[in-house]
Design an enzyme around this catalytic site. Sequence first.
Site, short mmCIF file in Angstrom:
data_model
loop_
_atom_site.label_atom_id
_atom_site.label_comp_id
_atom_site.label_asym_id
_atom_site.label_seq_id
_atom_site.Cartn_x
_atom_site.Cartn_y
_atom_site.Cartn_z
N TYR A 54 0.85 -1.19 0.00
CA TYR A 54 0.00 0.00 0.00
C TYR A 54 0.89 1.24 0.00
O TYR A 54 1.64 1.50 0.95
CB TYR A 54 -0.93 0.01 1.21
CG TYR A 54 -2.01 -1.06 1.20
CD1 TYR A 54 -2.26 -1.83 0.07
CD2 TYR A 54 -2.78 -1.31 2.33
CE1 TYR A 54 -3.23 -2.81 0.06
CE2 TYR A 54 -3.77 -2.28 2.33
CZ TYR A 54 -3.99 -3.03 1.20
OH TYR A 54 -4.96 -4.00 1.20
N LEU A 60 -18.26 -1.91 0.51
CA LEU A 60 -19.15 -0.96 -0.16
C LEU A 60 -19.01 -1.03 -1.68
O LEU A 60 -19.45 -0.13 -2.40
CB LEU A 60 -18.87 0.47 0.33
CG LEU A 60 -19.16 0.72 1.81
CD1 LEU A 60 -18.86 2.16 2.19
CD2 LEU A 60 -20.61 0.38 2.15
N GLY A 95 -24.63 5.04 -1.79
CA GLY A 95 -25.78 5.90 -2.00
C GLY A 95 -25.55 6.99 -3.04
O GLY A 95 -26.46 7.78 -3.33
N LYS A 96 -24.36 7.05 -3.63
CA LYS A 96 -24.04 8.10 -4.60
C LYS A 96 -24.45 7.74 -6.02
O LYS A 96 -24.50 8.61 -6.89
CB LYS A 96 -22.54 8.39 -4.58
CG LYS A 96 -22.01 8.94 -3.26
CD LYS A 96 -20.53 9.27 -3.35
CE LYS A 96 -19.69 8.04 -3.60
NZ LYS A 96 -18.24 8.34 -3.57
#
Length: 331
Positions: free
Chosen positions: A53, A207, A214-215
């Site tokens: 990362y 998600l 929710g976008k």
Amino acid sequence: MDKRFLGRTGLEVSELCLGTMTFGSETDESTGHRILDEFVAAGGTMIDTADTYSAGVSEEIIGSWLKTQNRDDLVIATKVYGEAGPGLPVRGAGRKHIMAGVEDSLRRLQTDFIDLYQIHVYDDATPLEETLTTLDTLVTSGKVRFIGASNLTGWQLQKAIDLSRHRGLEPYVCLQPLYNLLDRDAELDLIPVSRNEGVGVIAWSPLAGGWLSGKYRKDQGGPPAGSRSNQADWDAHDNDRTWRVLDALQTVAGEVGKTPAQVALRWVMQRPGLTAPIIGARTPEQLADNLGASGWSLDDDQVRRLTEAGDAPLPYPHNILRLPQFVRRAQ
């Protein structure tokens, strides 16, 4: 925040795990420290990173923060396998790289031990015995407390467990798969193997890369501004099943007075065999929203409606094995 045991181990972890993939790229050190502080203040204990990362910078940001904390209160998980930096060769899960990789991660994390050390992906070029005996050595030495793996198939996970049992080696106690309301392939083999063998499961991308935040709306015709999605990703998700899941998510969110992201995370948290979803907050605001998945529950009917909205036809042989005339135990 509630705590859960990681599989059949005696290790307790928070029901949300903080993922730090964006630390060092989209999230700078000061913001990362603030996110870590707020996660711990909310009762979070488990933090996940990897040697790749931001080419190790994520581990360094955690390390500079970790030295100001009570180490024994935290569960630090990292991973080993991939390239050490852009353009550098993939090093795999052989003994030479694992032994060097753990030392590099310990140095960057500024700690004497790693709670959960995970193989990032299955290495088809290295004998599994080599990987597992090396990991066993790390546990015996005290540099690693527990071992796990990510991005395996069901047979690869089962083979690793069986080989460890046969050889008397430390077993994988945790699996890190892709799992969310839209990506549910792990339900076919990985989660059943994990449940049967007592392996904890921490799900990445709960998600679905923002699709369950929710976008996204069908009438947008393309990815919303400011999202990490592109047109190819939009085209891959633009189907009846996706919009059916998002409609159910919005409906349930309205019923419980929560955001769609909180409901999507809560669904993962309540799935059989799941230990924790890995929340990947880039900002303190995103973290605050994600933390809202803790401290409440969906009822059985809400879980059922969300699950059924994303159900898809089973592939062979699962479609045969789950016919009523062949099922002898409750699933």
